[in-house]
Design an enzyme around this catalytic site. Sequence first.
Site, PDB file in Angstrom:
ATOM      1  N   SER A  32      15.455 -30.268 -33.328  1.00  0.00           N
ATOM      2  CA  SER A  32      15.958 -29.935 -32.002  1.00  0.00           C
ATOM      3  C   SER A  32      17.363 -30.480 -31.799  1.00  0.00           C
ATOM      4  CB  SER A  32      15.012 -30.478 -30.941  1.00  0.00           C
ATOM      5  OG  SER A  32      14.634 -31.788 -31.247  1.00  0.00           O
ATOM      6  N   HIS A  88      15.204 -22.995 -34.626  1.00  0.00           N
ATOM      7  CA  HIS A  88      14.669 -23.863 -33.576  1.00  0.00           C
ATOM      8  C   HIS A  88      13.842 -23.102 -32.527  1.00  0.00           C
ATOM      9  CE1 HIS A  88      15.463 -26.763 -29.997  1.00  0.00           C
ATOM     10  NE2 HIS A  88      14.334 -27.060 -30.604  1.00  0.00           N
ATOM     11  N   GLU A 144      16.595 -20.514 -31.333  1.00  0.00           N
ATOM     12  CA  GLU A 144      18.009 -20.793 -31.627  1.00  0.00           C
ATOM     13  C   GLU A 144      18.192 -20.738 -33.140  1.00  0.00           C
ATOM     14  OE1 GLU A 144      20.271 -23.956 -28.943  1.00  0.00           O
ATOM     15  OE2 GLU A 144      18.280 -24.671 -29.439  1.00  0.00           O
ATOM     16  N   ASN A 160      19.098 -27.913 -25.879  1.00  0.00           N
ATOM     17  CA  ASN A 160      18.942 -29.350 -25.596  1.00  0.00           C
ATOM     18  C   ASN A 160      20.214 -30.011 -25.091  1.00  0.00           C
ATOM     19  OD1 ASN A 160      16.204 -29.681 -25.961  1.00  0.00           O
ATOM     20  ND2 ASN A 160      16.443 -29.641 -28.184  1.00  0.00           N
TER      21      ASN A 160
HETATM   22  N1  CAA Z   1      -0.561 -20.569 -26.860  1.00  0.00           N
HETATM   23  C1  CAA Z   1      -0.778 -19.330 -26.381  1.00  0.00           C
HETATM   24  N2  CAA Z   1      -0.617 -19.003 -25.082  1.00  0.00           N
HETATM   25  C2  CAA Z   1      -0.255 -19.991 -24.229  1.00  0.00           C
HETATM   26  C3  CAA Z   1      -0.022 -21.312 -24.659  1.00  0.00           C
HETATM   27  C4  CAA Z   1      -0.180 -21.581 -26.042  1.00  0.00           C
HETATM   28  N3  CAA Z   1       0.051 -22.807 -26.548  1.00  0.00           N
HETATM   29  N4  CAA Z   1       0.330 -22.053 -23.566  1.00  0.00           N
HETATM   30  C5  CAA Z   1       0.327 -21.228 -22.506  1.00  0.00           C
HETATM   31  N5  CAA Z   1      -0.030 -19.986 -22.901  1.00  0.00           N
HETATM   32  C6  CAA Z   1      -0.095 -18.776 -22.070  1.00  0.00           C
HETATM   33  C7  CAA Z   1      -1.261 -18.750 -21.147  1.00  0.00           C
HETATM   34  O1  CAA Z   1      -2.406 -18.193 -21.760  1.00  0.00           O
HETATM   35  C8  CAA Z   1      -0.774 -17.846 -20.024  1.00  0.00           C
HETATM   36  O2  CAA Z   1      -0.875 -16.484 -20.406  1.00  0.00           O
HETATM   37  P1  CAA Z   1      -0.919 -15.279 -19.300  1.00  0.00           P
HETATM   38  O3  CAA Z   1       0.470 -15.201 -18.706  1.00  0.00           O
HETATM   39  O4  CAA Z   1      -1.268 -14.091 -20.099  1.00  0.00           O
HETATM   40  O5  CAA Z   1      -1.937 -15.671 -18.283  1.00  0.00           O
HETATM   41  C9  CAA Z   1       0.715 -18.196 -19.938  1.00  0.00           C
HETATM   42  O6  CAA Z   1       1.048 -18.776 -21.204  1.00  0.00           O
HETATM   43  C10 CAA Z   1       1.002 -19.184 -18.847  1.00  0.00           C
HETATM   44  O7  CAA Z   1       0.189 -20.345 -19.047  1.00  0.00           O
HETATM   45  P2  CAA Z   1      -0.687 -21.050 -17.924  1.00  0.00           P
HETATM   46  O8  CAA Z   1      -1.192 -20.041 -16.945  1.00  0.00           O
HETATM   47  O9  CAA Z   1      -1.691 -21.929 -18.603  1.00  0.00           O
HETATM   48  O10 CAA Z   1       0.275 -22.074 -17.233  1.00  0.00           O
HETATM   49  P3  CAA Z   1       1.679 -21.888 -16.564  1.00  0.00           P
HETATM   50  O11 CAA Z   1       1.807 -20.585 -15.853  1.00  0.00           O
HETATM   51  O12 CAA Z   1       1.870 -23.147 -15.828  1.00  0.00           O
HETATM   52  O13 CAA Z   1       2.685 -21.821 -17.799  1.00  0.00           O
HETATM   53  C11 CAA Z   1       4.133 -22.811 -19.383  1.00  0.00           C
HETATM   54  C12 CAA Z   1       2.735 -22.828 -18.749  1.00  0.00           C
HETATM   55  C13 CAA Z   1       4.325 -21.519 -20.153  1.00  0.00           C
HETATM   56  C14 CAA Z   1       4.170 -23.986 -20.321  1.00  0.00           C
HETATM   57  C15 CAA Z   1       5.194 -22.896 -18.209  1.00  0.00           C
HETATM   58  O14 CAA Z   1       4.901 -23.977 -17.374  1.00  0.00           O
HETATM   59  C16 CAA Z   1       6.605 -23.065 -18.739  1.00  0.00           C
HETATM   60  O15 CAA Z   1       7.263 -22.110 -19.112  1.00  0.00           O
HETATM   61  N6  CAA Z   1       7.082 -24.323 -18.742  1.00  0.00           N
HETATM   62  C17 CAA Z   1       8.421 -24.659 -19.264  1.00  0.00           C
HETATM   63  C18 CAA Z   1       8.366 -24.727 -20.749  1.00  0.00           C
HETATM   64  C19 CAA Z   1       9.693 -25.056 -21.342  1.00  0.00           C
HETATM   65  O16 CAA Z   1      10.698 -25.240 -20.678  1.00  0.00           O
HETATM   66  N7  CAA Z   1       9.706 -25.146 -22.669  1.00  0.00           N
HETATM   67  C20 CAA Z   1      10.896 -25.488 -23.409  1.00  0.00           C
HETATM   68  C21 CAA Z   1      10.857 -26.921 -23.721  1.00  0.00           C
HETATM   69  S1  CAA Z   1      12.304 -27.387 -24.569  1.00  0.00           S
HETATM   70  C22 CAA Z   1      11.947 -27.144 -26.156  1.00  0.00           C
HETATM   71  O17 CAA Z   1      10.886 -26.785 -26.558  1.00  0.00           O
HETATM   72  C23 CAA Z   1      13.058 -27.460 -27.064  1.00  0.00           C
HETATM   73  C24 CAA Z   1      13.076 -28.811 -27.633  1.00  0.00           C
HETATM   74  O18 CAA Z   1      13.647 -28.944 -28.711  1.00  0.00           O
HETATM   75  C25 CAA Z   1      12.571 -29.987 -26.936  1.00  0.00           C
END
Ligand code: CAA
Length: 291
Positions: A119, A140, A152, A190
Site C-alpha cells: 500500500s 494495489h 492502483e 493512501n
Molecule cells: N466479500 C464479498 N462481498 C462483500 C464483502 C466481502 N468481503 N464485504 C461486503 N460485501 C458486500 C455485501 O455482501 C453487500 O452486498 P450487496 O450490496 O449486494 O448487499 C455489500 O458488500 C455491502 O456490504 P454490507 O451491507 O455488509 O455493509 P455496508 O453497506 O456497510 O458496506 C463496505 C460495507 C463495503 C465495507 C462499506 O462500508 C465501504 O465501502 N466502506 C469503505 C471501504 C473503504 O474505504 N475501503 C478502502 C480502504 S483503503 C484500502 O484498502 C487501501 C489500503 O492500502 C489501506
Amino acid sequence: MEIKTVGIVGAGQMGNGIAHVMSLAGYDVILNDISGDALDRAMATISKNMERQVSRGKITTDAHQTALSRMTTTTTLKEVGQTDLIIEAATERETVKQAIFEDLLPHLKPETILTSNTSSISITRLASRTDRPEKFMGFHFMNPVPVMELVELIRGIATDEETFRACKKVVERLNKTAASAEDFPGFIVNRILMPMINEAVYTLYEGVGSVQSIDSSMKLGANHPMGPLALADFIGLDTCLAIMNVLHDGLADTKYRPCPLLTKYVEAGWLGRKTDRGFYDYRGETPVPTR
Ligand code: CAA
C-alpha cells in the site's frame, strides 16, 4: 503475454480477497502462506464471502463451485514461481517482502511478472532486488477486495509497457477499474486517505470530538460509507501507522507525522477489527467506542 495462472503470496485479509476475485474471473490460482492454518482460514473466508454473493444473487452456485475448484493452496514457493503473474500480499514490512521475492527468484519462469500489493512501499526499491525490474510493478487492491472497484497500478522506474498492459488487462477481466499511479510514497489512495484518517485521530486526541461524533460527522456530513475511525479499525491501525511512517519518512514533511494516539493504540495491540479492539470494541454484539 496472456496471463492464465496467478500466484498469490500471503493469505491474510488482502491475499484471500485477491484469490477470491481472481478465481471468479477464471484464473487458476495458487494461494501461498507460510502457515497452513492461515491457508485453511483463508479458504473458509473465501467460501463464506462467495456464499454471501450467491445469497445476494451476485454470482451463481456454479460460479462459486468452479471458482473454488480453480484454487490450490501451498506452504512452499516452488509452484507459485511457475505461474504467469505473482501478487505478493504479505505483511506490510519491507524486509518481509524482500525476503519473499528473494526466495521466489530461483523458481521463476523467465516470463513471470512479479507484483506487490504493497500500500505504500517503493516499487522501484522492491524491484531492484529482483532479477526483473522491467517485469515488476505495484498491483494495489482496496479492502474489501470483492467489493471495491479500484486497483492502483504502479510502475517502478524500470517497469516496461508490456508488463503494464498485461496487468491492466487482468484488472479489466476482474471488472475493476485501474488507476495508474507514479511510484511515490502512498501512491494516490493512501497519500490522500491516510492523512485524513490521521487527522481524525488528531481530532480525537485533541478532544475536538468523540469517536462517535467524529465518525457521524464524516458519515452524515460528507457521505462517507464509514467514519474515518471505523475505517481505520477496518484497515488495521498497524497498517495505518506503517503507511503514515512511509509518508513521513519518504516525503520528509512534518504534515505527515503520525498522531501519538494512533501510535499508542498500536503499542497496546489494539489494532482494530482483527484484534477485536481499536477505536471501537468489537467483543460484544455491537461495536462500542473505546474513547
Ligand atoms: N466479500 C464479498 N462481498 C462483500 C464483502 C466481502 N468481503 N464485504 C461486503 N460485501 C458486500 C455485501 O455482501 C453487500 O452486498 P450487496 O450490496 O449486494 O448487499 C455489500 O458488500 C455491502 O456490504 P454490507 O451491507 O455488509 O455493509 P455496508 O453497506 O456497510 O458496506 C463496505 C460495507 C463495503 C465495507 C462499506 O462500508 C465501504 O465501502 N466502506 C469503505 C471501504 C473503504 O474505504 N475501503 C478502502 C480502504 S483503503 C484500502 O484498502 C487501501 C489500503 O492500502 C489501506
